[in-house]
Motif scaffolding. Structure first.
Motif, mmCIF file in Angstrom:
data_model
loop_
_atom_site.group_PDB
_atom_site.id
_atom_site.type_symbol
_atom_site.label_atom_id
_atom_site.label_comp_id
_atom_site.label_asym_id
_atom_site.label_seq_id
_atom_site.Cartn_x
_atom_site.Cartn_y
_atom_site.Cartn_z
ATOM 1 N N ASN A 17 0.750 -0.941 -0.024
ATOM 2 C CA ASN A 17 -0.011 -0.063 0.253
ATOM 3 C C ASN A 17 0.766 1.297 0.115
ATOM 4 O O ASN A 17 1.473 1.451 0.899
ATOM 5 C CB ASN A 17 -0.932 -0.027 1.115
ATOM 6 C CG ASN A 17 -1.843 0.974 1.266
ATOM 7 O OD1 ASN A 17 -1.796 2.031 0.747
ATOM 8 N ND2 ASN A 17 -3.248 0.830 1.720
ATOM 9 N N SER A 19 -0.254 4.506 -1.051
ATOM 10 C CA SER A 19 -1.366 5.465 -1.308
ATOM 11 C C SER A 19 -1.052 6.874 -1.629
ATOM 12 O O SER A 19 -1.520 7.421 -2.452
ATOM 13 C CB SER A 19 -2.361 5.618 -0.457
ATOM 14 O OG SER A 19 -2.044 5.791 0.860
ATOM 15 N N PRO A 43 -7.100 6.239 -2.992
ATOM 16 C CA PRO A 43 -8.118 7.330 -3.599
ATOM 17 C C PRO A 43 -7.701 8.548 -3.689
ATOM 18 O O PRO A 43 -6.698 8.902 -3.125
ATOM 19 C CB PRO A 43 -9.390 7.104 -2.819
ATOM 20 C CG PRO A 43 -8.926 6.468 -1.366
ATOM 21 C CD PRO A 43 -7.633 5.746 -1.840
ATOM 22 N N HIS A 70 -11.291 9.299 -9.666
ATOM 23 C CA HIS A 70 -11.803 8.155 -9.037
ATOM 24 C C HIS A 70 -11.569 8.346 -7.628
ATOM 25 O O HIS A 70 -10.645 8.954 -7.142
ATOM 26 C CB HIS A 70 -10.839 7.001 -9.671
ATOM 27 C CG HIS A 70 -9.596 6.897 -8.900
ATOM 28 N ND1 HIS A 70 -8.554 7.574 -9.454
ATOM 29 C CD2 HIS A 70 -9.090 6.035 -7.846
ATOM 30 C CE1 HIS A 70 -7.291 7.374 -8.572
ATOM 31 N NE2 HIS A 70 -7.590 6.567 -7.840
ATOM 32 N N SER A 71 -12.388 7.557 -6.913
ATOM 33 C CA SER A 71 -12.694 7.536 -5.363
ATOM 34 C C SER A 71 -12.572 6.298 -4.622
ATOM 35 O O SER A 71 -12.769 6.234 -3.372
ATOM 36 C CB SER A 71 -14.026 8.198 -5.063
ATOM 37 O OG SER A 71 -15.234 7.324 -5.602
ATOM 38 N N PHE A 72 -11.842 5.554 -5.300
ATOM 39 C CA PHE A 72 -11.686 4.047 -4.798
ATOM 40 C C PHE A 72 -10.207 3.594 -5.194
ATOM 41 O O PHE A 72 -9.725 4.287 -6.005
ATOM 42 C CB PHE A 72 -12.638 3.161 -5.196
ATOM 43 C CG PHE A 72 -12.588 2.994 -6.844
ATOM 44 C CD1 PHE A 72 -11.798 2.175 -7.575
ATOM 45 C CD2 PHE A 72 -13.449 3.896 -7.339
ATOM 46 C CE1 PHE A 72 -11.736 1.973 -8.993
ATOM 47 C CE2 PHE A 72 -13.490 3.856 -8.880
ATOM 48 C CZ PHE A 72 -12.738 2.733 -9.579
ATOM 49 N N TYR A 74 -7.210 1.249 -6.560
ATOM 50 C CA TYR A 74 -7.100 0.170 -7.268
ATOM 51 C C TYR A 74 -5.347 -0.481 -6.983
ATOM 52 O O TYR A 74 -4.703 0.164 -6.462
ATOM 53 C CB TYR A 74 -7.193 0.644 -8.815
ATOM 54 C CG TYR A 74 -6.284 1.530 -9.048
ATOM 55 C CD1 TYR A 74 -5.157 1.217 -10.080
ATOM 56 C CD2 TYR A 74 -6.433 3.149 -8.866
ATOM 57 C CE1 TYR A 74 -4.185 2.207 -10.585
ATOM 58 C CE2 TYR A 74 -5.505 3.958 -9.641
ATOM 59 C CZ TYR A 74 -4.440 3.495 -10.270
ATOM 60 O OH TYR A 74 -3.501 4.486 -10.977
ATOM 61 N N ASP A 100 -9.635 -2.766 -9.540
ATOM 62 C CA ASP A 100 -10.039 -1.859 -8.574
ATOM 63 C C ASP A 100 -10.610 -2.838 -7.406
ATOM 64 O O ASP A 100 -10.898 -3.792 -7.545
ATOM 65 C CB ASP A 100 -11.228 -0.937 -8.849
ATOM 66 C CG ASP A 100 -12.469 -1.633 -9.183
ATOM 67 O OD1 ASP A 100 -13.319 -1.904 -8.471
ATOM 68 O OD2 ASP A 100 -12.637 -1.938 -10.481
ATOM 69 N N LEU A 101 -10.270 -2.205 -6.183
ATOM 70 C CA LEU A 101 -10.720 -2.972 -4.968
ATOM 71 C C LEU A 101 -12.253 -2.780 -4.215
ATOM 72 O O LEU A 101 -12.763 -3.852 -3.727
ATOM 73 C CB LEU A 101 -9.490 -2.625 -3.975
ATOM 74 C CG LEU A 101 -8.229 -2.866 -4.239
ATOM 75 C CD1 LEU A 101 -7.335 -2.311 -2.979
ATOM 76 C CD2 LEU A 101 -7.883 -4.394 -4.677
ATOM 77 N N THR A 102 -12.990 -1.865 -4.820
ATOM 78 C CA THR A 102 -14.206 -1.764 -4.220
ATOM 79 C C THR A 102 -15.200 -1.335 -5.332
ATOM 80 O O THR A 102 -16.420 -1.483 -5.178
ATOM 81 C CB THR A 102 -14.054 -0.447 -3.314
ATOM 82 O OG1 THR A 102 -13.997 0.887 -4.191
ATOM 83 C CG2 THR A 102 -13.372 -0.370 -2.395
ATOM 84 N N GLY A 103 -14.918 -1.523 -6.482
ATOM 85 C CA GLY A 103 -15.751 -1.439 -7.724
ATOM 86 C C GLY A 103 -16.293 0.172 -7.822
ATOM 87 O O GLY A 103 -16.340 0.731 -7.080
ATOM 88 N N GLY A 104 -16.840 0.485 -9.270
ATOM 89 C CA GLY A 104 -17.414 1.759 -9.504
ATOM 90 C C GLY A 104 -16.786 2.268 -10.860
ATOM 91 O O GLY A 104 -15.984 1.609 -11.393
#
Length: 216
Positions: A17, A19, A43, A70-72, A74, A100-104
Motif C-alpha cells: 500500500n 497510497s 483514492p 476516481h474515489s476508490f 486500485y 479496482d478494490l471496491t468497484g465503481g
C-alpha cells in the motif's frame, strides 16, 4: 508512500500500500512484482505513475490519468504474459494487471511503457495496439498504429471504464471483436447480419452451413 534511495523493492506475494505515491523510482530504483502481490494505489489520485518490473532486469511503467477522477483504491502488477495468453506470439512480453478494490465507474487514460527487449519475435511495432482481457478474450482498446517514443515506447488509451489485464500486441494477436450477430430466415435461406468493433489484420469471413441435429 515509498521513497526510493537506492536499489529495488521486491514484494513477492504481498500487496504494498503506497497510497501517497512512489518517490525516487527510476531506471535503477523500482518496484518488482515478482509474485502475486500488487501495488495498491489509494483514492484521490487523478494522476499516478508507477515504475514496476516483473524482475530486477528492467521496469515498465503504467501511468493512470483519471479524466473524471476516481474515489476508490486500485492495484497494479506487471508480469510476464502467461496467465491470459494471446492468440499468437506477436506481443510485448508483458501483462499489466490492474483491478479496482471496491468497484465503481471510472473514465481513465492509461499509458503503457515497454522496451524493445520486451518485444517477442514477430511483434510489429508500427501496427501495435493495446488490448484488454475481459475474462474470456482480448478486446482491442485502440487501433493499430506506431507507438510514441524510441526505446522505451509508449501507447496511450483513453476512455477506459474497466480495469483488467492489459497487453500490447500486433499481427492478429487479438481477435475480431464482434458486437452483435443474428440470423433471419429468408425464403429457403438464412440472412446473416453482424457488427464488429475492431478487425485486426483481417481479410475475410468463412460461413459454414450444417444440418439440424448433427454435431460438427
Amino acid at each position: 508512500g515509498i521513497n526510493f534511495i537506492s536499489g529495488k523493492l521486491f514484494i513477492g506475494n504481498f500487496d504494498l500500500n503506497a497510497s501517497s505515491g512512489l518517490v525516487g523510482a527510476g531506471i535503477s530504483n523500482f518496484l518488482v512484482t515478482n509474485g502475486t502481490g500488487r501495488l495498491i494505489v489509494g483514492p484521490g489520485f487523478n494522476t499516478y505513475t508507477a515504475h514496476i518490473g516483473p524482475d530486477a532486469t528492467s521496469y515498465n511503467t503504467i501511468v493512470h490519468s483519471g479524466m473524471s477522477g476516481h474515489s476508490f483504491p486500485y492495484r497494479v502488477r506487471i508480469g510476464f504474459d502467461a496467465s491470459n495468453p494471446p492468440l499468437n506470439n506477436s506481443v510485448v512480453n508483458r501483462q499489466w494487471n490492474i483491478d479496482d478494490l471496491t468497484g465503481g465507474a471510472i473514465n481513465s487514460t492509461l499509458t503503457f511503457r515497454w522496451n524493445a527487449a520486451h518485444e517477442n519475435p514477430g511483434f510489429i511495432r508500427t501496427a501495435s495496439y493495446v488490448g484488454r482481457y475481459d475474462g474470456t478474450m482480448w478486446v482491442p482498446e485502440s487501433s493499430p498504429a506506431a507507438p510514441t517514443g524510441s526505446d522505451p515506447y509508449t501507447k496511450t488509451v483513453s476512455g477506459i471504464t474497466e480495469f483488467s489485464p492489459f497487453g500490447v500486441g500486433s499481427n492478429g494477436a487479438l481477435p475480431v471483436d464482434i458486437i452483435s450477430f443474428k440470423g433471419t430466415k429468408v425464403n429457403n435461406g438464412v440472412k446473416l447480419e453482424w457488427v464488429t468493433e475492431n478487425e485486426v489484420n483481417f481479410s475475410h469471413y468463412e460461413v459454414e452451413r450444417g444440418t439440424a441435429g448433427r454435431n460438427y
